[in-house]
Design a protein around this motif. Sequence first.
Motif, PDB file in Angstrom:
ATOM      1  N   ALA A 180       7.640 -26.629  17.952  1.00  0.00           N
ATOM      2  CA  ALA A 180       6.270 -26.524  18.960  1.00  0.00           C
ATOM      3  C   ALA A 180       6.044 -27.219  20.039  1.00  0.00           C
ATOM      4  CB  ALA A 180       5.313 -26.992  17.690  1.00  0.00           C
ATOM      5  N   GLN A 181       5.249 -26.774  20.875  1.00  0.00           N
ATOM      6  CA  GLN A 181       4.907 -27.480  22.219  1.00  0.00           C
ATOM      7  C   GLN A 181       3.637 -27.135  22.367  1.00  0.00           C
ATOM      8  OE1 GLN A 181       8.158 -25.062  23.948  1.00  0.00           O
ATOM      9  NE2 GLN A 181       8.417 -26.534  25.446  1.00  0.00           N
TER      10      GLN A 181
ATOM     11  N   MET B  63      -1.248 -19.690  16.657  1.00  0.00           N
ATOM     12  CA  MET B  63      -2.601 -20.380  15.843  1.00  0.00           C
ATOM     13  C   MET B  63      -1.850 -21.209  14.786  1.00  0.00           C
ATOM     14  SD  MET B  63      -6.201 -18.625  14.985  1.00  0.00           S
ATOM     15  CE  MET B  63      -5.604 -16.870  15.122  1.00  0.00           C
ATOM     16  N   SER B  64      -1.457 -22.425  15.057  1.00  0.00           N
ATOM     17  CA  SER B  64      -0.951 -23.142  14.039  1.00  0.00           C
ATOM     18  C   SER B  64      -1.395 -23.320  12.722  1.00  0.00           C
ATOM     19  CB  SER B  64      -0.366 -24.313  14.667  1.00  0.00           C
ATOM     20  OG  SER B  64      -1.545 -25.207  15.115  1.00  0.00           O
TER      21      SER B  64
ATOM     22  N   LEU C 185      -3.605 -31.181  20.349  1.00  0.00           N
ATOM     23  CA  LEU C 185      -2.419 -30.194  20.513  1.00  0.00           C
ATOM     24  C   LEU C 185      -2.599 -29.405  21.885  1.00  0.00           C
ATOM     25  CD1 LEU C 185      -2.836 -28.745  16.799  1.00  0.00           C
ATOM     26  CD2 LEU C 185      -1.161 -30.421  17.764  1.00  0.00           C
ATOM     27  N   ALA C 186      -3.780 -29.241  22.603  1.00  0.00           N
ATOM     28  CA  ALA C 186      -3.878 -28.632  23.571  1.00  0.00           C
ATOM     29  C   ALA C 186      -4.961 -28.773  24.621  1.00  0.00           C
ATOM     30  CB  ALA C 186      -4.012 -27.097  23.097  1.00  0.00           C
ATOM     31  N   ARG C 187      -5.259 -28.275  25.570  1.00  0.00           N
ATOM     32  CA  ARG C 187      -6.428 -28.692  26.629  1.00  0.00           C
ATOM     33  C   ARG C 187      -7.323 -27.323  26.611  1.00  0.00           C
ATOM     34  NH1 ARG C 187      -7.217 -34.024  28.259  1.00  0.00           N
ATOM     35  NH2 ARG C 187      -5.584 -34.972  27.309  1.00  0.00           N
ATOM     36  N   SER C 188      -8.541 -27.569  26.915  1.00  0.00           N
ATOM     37  CA  SER C 188      -9.488 -26.434  27.013  1.00  0.00           C
ATOM     38  C   SER C 188      -9.369 -25.890  28.230  1.00  0.00           C
ATOM     39  CB  SER C 188     -10.865 -26.806  26.730  1.00  0.00           C
ATOM     40  OG  SER C 188     -11.252 -27.784  27.832  1.00  0.00           O
TER      41      SER C 188
ATOM     42  N   VAL D  91      -0.661 -23.656  19.899  1.00  0.00           N
ATOM     43  CA  VAL D  91       0.591 -24.114  20.488  1.00  0.00           C
ATOM     44  C   VAL D  91       1.599 -23.207  20.901  1.00  0.00           C
ATOM     45  CG1 VAL D  91       0.070 -26.537  19.406  1.00  0.00           C
ATOM     46  CG2 VAL D  91       1.497 -24.773  17.953  1.00  0.00           C
ATOM     47  N   ARG D  92       2.458 -23.699  21.657  1.00  0.00           N
ATOM     48  CA  ARG D  92       3.753 -22.652  21.817  1.00  0.00           C
ATOM     49  C   ARG D  92       4.650 -22.876  20.631  1.00  0.00           C
ATOM     50  NH1 ARG D  92       5.133 -20.422  26.628  1.00  0.00           N
ATOM     51  NH2 ARG D  92       6.991 -19.790  26.970  1.00  0.00           N
TER      52      ARG D  92
END
Lengths: 91, 438
Positions: free
Chosen positions: B104-105, B92-93, B59-62, B83-84
């Motif tokens: 969501a992005q 916080m999804s 979902l994301a990168r650190s 996520v956005r």
Amino acid sequence: MTAKAMLCRCEDVTLDEVMEALEAGHRDIESVKRYTGFGTGWCQGKQCVVACARILAKATGRAPELPITPRPPLHPVALGVLASLGDAEEG
Amino acid sequence: MAPRRILPTDLPPGSPLARRLAALGSSGRVTVEHDGSPVAAVEGEPLAVSLLAAGQLTLARSVKYHRPRGAMCLRGDCDGCLVRVDGVPNVMSCQTPARAGMVAQSQNAFPTAGIDVLRVTDWFFPRHLDHHHLLVQFGGALNRTMQVFARRMAGLGTLPDAIASFPRSESLDVDALVVGAGSSGVACANALARGGARVLLVDEREGPGGMRRDDPMDDRAYPGCDPAVTVRYGAGAVATYDDETLVIHEGRGVTVRARARVFATGARESVGVFSQSDVPGVFTARAFALALCHGVLAGERVALVGDGLFARSIAATLGDRVTHSPGAAVVEALGGRAVKGAKLREGGREWTVKCDALVVDGELGAAYELAGQAGASVLWSDGRQCFVPESDAEGATSREGVYVAGSLRWGRIDHDARARDGAAVGARALRDLRGEGR
Ligand code: FES
């Protein structure tokens, strides 16, 4: 991806870094935190404070007596919410 | 193979999870969007669970090394599920209920979380990049270069699309505030209310039950709240100071003034620290169990490690669909963008399993933070190997008017014991409120 053992996911602090902090003479959890930056990220240490304490206990034979100070907020809060606290509706 | 949704008929008839899923039914099907693709969701389930069901592990990168991040705990304890959502960064999804049309992005990655070119940071610094240390040790030009580097590479999300307006806050005055609507919190609130106190019970989840909500083997009804208790779900306490507690209820700030504050915030699960423990597809047993209770199987080939309550419930529910190693420890998770296997160890023997979900029931840590903020003394417990608020037999802490109950103070005890403890702590708080002695 290179193999890393993340102690603190939020700030990308590895187990290696904590071990280096210990070698550099940092023995209490507060100075390990300052040296490595663990526990200062998004989650504010919900996972890594206790993990680091366990590592300190194993490595030094003595667990830290106290955790790093748990500061508010527990979860991140939008600044707009904090700004709106001034004009409350009494319930 | 990927995560997928399961039906009650995929499970042995009569299994508690089959009954729970049948009760959920098939209502509330909605569509959300993730990075431009439609994702089928069930209204009200955690958005992170919807994304998981659609196979969106990353979902994301650190922040520093741009390592892939995915949901790990599903209970607001990690950084994995940010996520956005609808133009707002850092949502916080796992704490956000899915609603029709949500957009969501993935964030913190260029161009997407799946293929992120900034990941080279991870290869450039194979051991680690110690920015704190570097910034302190070197002055001048290097320091400035590092600042620029750190600023470009690090950080979480980008600013919101629009300036949001926030609803007016609310302020409440009660005799007692109970945080956490698990077995002990509900019993405590009931005891207080039946004694005539004005009680507010808050919980960040969408309903009562606490850890029982996430146990696929538990399909009994949760004990009800006394009608005299004011209950708010979807309401997380985030800060407490003096006699005031800040609760965020559906995006709105609520300041609660209470003479007695009871924290029944439970324990946090962990996977422990091992090489590559942050790879997407590594879950706490509770997170995997929570997804199961929403009908989502977070992996097709599941390696399950540990012998806690959630590991046992998962094994009992899924039977030979999971490889369960109750006594093993994880040496290393294998895989880059998603977990592909794990190296395990037990009694001098080391072996490798293939999996697309590595589920670990690791050590527990008391969720002591709010009690600590309230002024309770928090000390290391050798027995539990974590920090625990000090309390007397009836849950009173070193700070007047501050109490702790349930798994927070005892670790993982069974439901009836938690409920009994909550009731006893409630009775004590009530006596203190009335100004009666011990
Ligand atoms: S915080 Fe959402 S998965 Fe951990």
